[in-house]
Enzyme design. Sequence first.
Site, PDB file in Angstrom:
ATOM      1  N   ASP A 276       7.422  -5.442  14.189  1.00  0.00           N
ATOM      2  CA  ASP A 276       6.025  -5.263  14.589  1.00  0.00           C
ATOM      3  C   ASP A 276       5.991  -4.018  15.468  1.00  0.00           C
ATOM      4  OD1 ASP A 276       3.525  -5.303  15.832  1.00  0.00           O
ATOM      5  OD2 ASP A 276       3.443  -7.493  15.828  1.00  0.00           O
TER       6      ASP A 276
ATOM      7  N   SER B  97      -6.327   9.638   8.682  1.00  0.00           N
ATOM      8  CA  SER B  97      -7.387   9.207   7.757  1.00  0.00           C
ATOM      9  C   SER B  97      -8.515  10.229   7.804  1.00  0.00           C
ATOM     10  CB  SER B  97      -7.919   7.842   8.214  1.00  0.00           C
ATOM     11  OG  SER B  97      -9.156   7.548   7.598  1.00  0.00           O
TER      12      SER B  97
ATOM     13  N   ASN C 111       3.410   5.193   8.995  1.00  0.00           N
ATOM     14  CA  ASN C 111       2.324   4.764   8.103  1.00  0.00           C
ATOM     15  C   ASN C 111       1.691   3.449   8.537  1.00  0.00           C
ATOM     16  OD1 ASN C 111       0.994   4.338   5.314  1.00  0.00           O
ATOM     17  ND2 ASN C 111       2.433   2.618   5.464  1.00  0.00           N
TER      18      ASN C 111
ATOM     19  N   PHE D 242      -5.782  -2.559   2.447  1.00  0.00           N
ATOM     20  CA  PHE D 242      -6.503  -2.077   3.633  1.00  0.00           C
ATOM     21  C   PHE D 242      -7.826  -2.818   3.864  1.00  0.00           C
ATOM     22  CE2 PHE D 242      -9.633   0.868   5.479  1.00  0.00           C
ATOM     23  CZ  PHE D 242      -8.998   1.287   6.633  1.00  0.00           C
TER      24      PHE D 242
ATOM     25  N   TYR E  29     -11.376   2.623  15.029  1.00  0.00           N
ATOM     26  CA  TYR E  29     -10.449   3.013  13.952  1.00  0.00           C
ATOM     27  C   TYR E  29     -10.420   4.541  13.816  1.00  0.00           C
ATOM     28  CZ  TYR E  29      -8.214   3.629   9.446  1.00  0.00           C
ATOM     29  OH  TYR E  29      -7.363   4.054   8.444  1.00  0.00           O
TER      30      TYR E  29
ATOM     31  N   GLY F  44       0.781  -1.230   0.000  1.00  0.00           N
ATOM     32  CA  GLY F  44       0.000   0.000   0.000  1.00  0.00           C
ATOM     33  C   GLY F  44       0.813   1.280   0.000  1.00  0.00           C
ATOM     34  N   PHE F  45       0.400   2.233   0.851  1.00  0.00           N
ATOM     35  CA  PHE F  45       1.019   3.562   0.864  1.00  0.00           C
ATOM     36  C   PHE F  45       2.526   3.471   1.153  1.00  0.00           C
ATOM     37  CE2 PHE F  45      -3.134   5.508   2.849  1.00  0.00           C
ATOM     38  CZ  PHE F  45      -3.850   5.133   1.721  1.00  0.00           C
TER      39      PHE F  45
HETATM   40  P1  NDP Z   1      -2.109  -1.823   3.639  1.00  0.00           P
HETATM   41  O1  NDP Z   1      -2.865  -2.883   4.394  1.00  0.00           O
HETATM   42  O2  NDP Z   1      -1.847  -2.030   2.198  1.00  0.00           O
HETATM   43  O3  NDP Z   1      -0.721  -1.516   4.379  1.00  0.00           O
HETATM   44  C1  NDP Z   1      -0.631  -1.475   5.779  1.00  0.00           C
HETATM   45  C2  NDP Z   1       0.819  -1.596   6.164  1.00  0.00           C
HETATM   46  O4  NDP Z   1       0.903  -1.525   7.594  1.00  0.00           O
HETATM   47  C3  NDP Z   1       1.423  -2.912   5.739  1.00  0.00           C
HETATM   48  O5  NDP Z   1       2.710  -2.693   5.230  1.00  0.00           O
HETATM   49  C4  NDP Z   1       1.495  -3.697   7.020  1.00  0.00           C
HETATM   50  O6  NDP Z   1       2.644  -4.560   6.982  1.00  0.00           O
HETATM   51  C5  NDP Z   1       1.710  -2.591   8.033  1.00  0.00           C
HETATM   52  N1  NDP Z   1       1.371  -3.002   9.384  1.00  0.00           N
HETATM   53  C6  NDP Z   1       0.167  -3.367   9.874  1.00  0.00           C
HETATM   54  N2  NDP Z   1       0.272  -3.746  11.158  1.00  0.00           N
HETATM   55  C7  NDP Z   1       1.588  -3.615  11.485  1.00  0.00           C
HETATM   56  C8  NDP Z   1       2.336  -3.862  12.651  1.00  0.00           C
HETATM   57  N3  NDP Z   1       1.769  -4.331  13.778  1.00  0.00           N
HETATM   58  N4  NDP Z   1       3.661  -3.622  12.639  1.00  0.00           N
HETATM   59  C9  NDP Z   1       4.248  -3.147  11.517  1.00  0.00           C
HETATM   60  N5  NDP Z   1       3.614  -2.904  10.376  1.00  0.00           N
HETATM   61  C10 NDP Z   1       2.284  -3.141  10.370  1.00  0.00           C
HETATM   62  O7  NDP Z   1      -2.961  -0.493   3.863  1.00  0.00           O
HETATM   63  P2  NDP Z   1      -2.672   1.034   3.448  1.00  0.00           P
HETATM   64  O8  NDP Z   1      -1.426   1.184   2.713  1.00  0.00           O
HETATM   65  O9  NDP Z   1      -3.921   1.515   2.866  1.00  0.00           O
HETATM   66  O10 NDP Z   1      -2.549   1.669   4.905  1.00  0.00           O
HETATM   67  C11 NDP Z   1      -1.442   2.431   5.316  1.00  0.00           C
HETATM   68  C12 NDP Z   1      -1.912   3.423   6.347  1.00  0.00           C
HETATM   69  O11 NDP Z   1      -2.862   4.290   5.753  1.00  0.00           O
HETATM   70  C13 NDP Z   1      -2.625   2.810   7.556  1.00  0.00           C
HETATM   71  O12 NDP Z   1      -2.218   3.522   8.699  1.00  0.00           O
HETATM   72  C14 NDP Z   1      -4.103   3.053   7.261  1.00  0.00           C
HETATM   73  O13 NDP Z   1      -4.859   3.131   8.433  1.00  0.00           O
HETATM   74  C15 NDP Z   1      -4.024   4.372   6.549  1.00  0.00           C
HETATM   75  N6  NDP Z   1      -5.131   4.752   5.686  1.00  0.00           N
HETATM   76  C16 NDP Z   1      -5.574   3.923   4.693  1.00  0.00           C
HETATM   77  C17 NDP Z   1      -6.595   4.321   3.850  1.00  0.00           C
HETATM   78  C18 NDP Z   1      -7.154   3.448   2.785  1.00  0.00           C
HETATM   79  O14 NDP Z   1      -8.332   3.635   2.376  1.00  0.00           O
HETATM   80  N7  NDP Z   1      -6.391   2.498   2.240  1.00  0.00           N
HETATM   81  C19 NDP Z   1      -7.191   5.664   3.961  1.00  0.00           C
HETATM   82  C20 NDP Z   1      -6.656   6.439   5.063  1.00  0.00           C
HETATM   83  C21 NDP Z   1      -5.655   6.011   5.849  1.00  0.00           C
HETATM   84  P3  NDP Z   1       2.722  -6.045   7.576  1.00  0.00           P
HETATM   85  O15 NDP Z   1       1.362  -6.647   7.515  1.00  0.00           O
HETATM   86  O16 NDP Z   1       3.722  -6.695   6.675  1.00  0.00           O
HETATM   87  O17 NDP Z   1       3.241  -5.843   8.959  1.00  0.00           O
HETATM   88  C1  8X3 Z   2      -9.407   4.513   5.627  1.00  0.00           C
HETATM   89  C2  8X3 Z   2     -10.535   5.292   5.066  1.00  0.00           C
HETATM   90  O1  8X3 Z   2     -13.066   5.584   5.128  1.00  0.00           O
HETATM   91  O2  8X3 Z   2     -12.206   3.323   5.316  1.00  0.00           O
HETATM   92  O3  8X3 Z   2      -8.801   5.203   6.660  1.00  0.00           O
HETATM   93  O4  8X3 Z   2     -12.011   4.842   7.157  1.00  0.00           O
HETATM   94  S1  8X3 Z   2     -12.001   4.723   5.717  1.00  0.00           S
END
Ligand code: NDP
Ligand code: 8X3
Length: 259
Positions: free
Chosen positions: A59, A139, A86, A189, A152, A14-15
């Site tokens: 983690d 978010s 992130n 996500f 969340y 992701g991001f």
């Molecule tokens: P993804 O699920 O694609 O990526 C999430 C990342 O977080 C992964 O690399 C995962 O890696 C890591 N992660 C999760 N838990 C842990 C942990 N305990 N320790 C270390 N790393 C962790 O989602 P996004 O890229 O969309 O999300 C990135 C951020 O953006 C998050 O904070 C999310 O809340 C936020 N966000 C997302 C939105 C969306 O609609 N997608 C909108 C707004 C905000 P791994 O599992 O390998 O540990």
């Molecule tokens: C992720 C966006 O709308 O699913 O943070 O909460 S939403």
Amino acid sequence: MTGQTIFITGASSGFGAACARIFAQHGNRLILSARRVEKMMRLREELSGLADIHVIGLDVRDREAVRQAISVLPEAFKDIDVLINNAGLALGLEPANEVNLDDWDEMVDTNIKGLMYCTRFVLPGMIARNRGHIVNVSSTAASWPYPGGNAYGGCKAFVLQFSRNLRADLLGKPIRVSCIQPGMAETEFSDVRFKGDKQSADSVYRGTTPLVAQDIAEAIKWIVDRPAHVNINNIELMCVDQAWGHLAVNRAPANKGDR
Ligand code: NDP
Ligand code: 8X3
């Protein structure tokens, strides 16, 4: 600016992965961290020749592991210029009275406590070096509530206010703190939120052109590239297919208590 050391949490997808790609293209040194090491090793392979990359299996919920990882960074990576906090996740969409408390715990431990740990262990080095920038990923859910967003959204509201309070602490030091609030973006996500229920995950984006990870990475790159005297406090972005709705109103005759 080029040649900075960028520490990205949640870099395995992701991001975070998109940030790795965009910052690698501009000659930076990257520290990639997440739990899924193989995914980051593949990313490092993909970006070889563009950037020096150090991969950490981490983690962020594990305070001692975060402390240790940051304290033993190799010489070439130890002076972190930019921390992109992130790593995070949403779990479930159940109403508060039905939610699995383990999900709430995991969201708080990751989105709030993990972000605090990374910040706390990276910040002293930034202060000692008199330079640094922390970019926290919040978010739209921090500002705009929705049913099932309960913990969340609460966690992401913490991230927004924590970012502002960090700036307040850091006034007088040349260290920047920014927060970004993306709306719905298609990454892993929703697969994570719906625990592998592909149909539910896909339905979030059906019929829309959602934000993609590259959109967020470009915004973060822009935030970081502002001149040193400019602090972007907060940016909120959504896809054009997303906007606010009416406030909800209950018109059902039942369950109104004594009213
Ligand atoms: P993804 O699920 O694609 O990526 C999430 C990342 O977080 C992964 O690399 C995962 O890696 C890591 N992660 C999760 N838990 C842990 C942990 N305990 N320790 C270390 N790393 C962790 O989602 P996004 O890229 O969309 O999300 C990135 C951020 O953006 C998050 O904070 C999310 O809340 C936020 N966000 C997302 C939105 C969306 O609609 N997608 C909108 C707004 C905000 P791994 O599992 O390998 O540990
Ligand atoms: C992720 C966006 O709308 O699913 O943070 O909460 S939403």
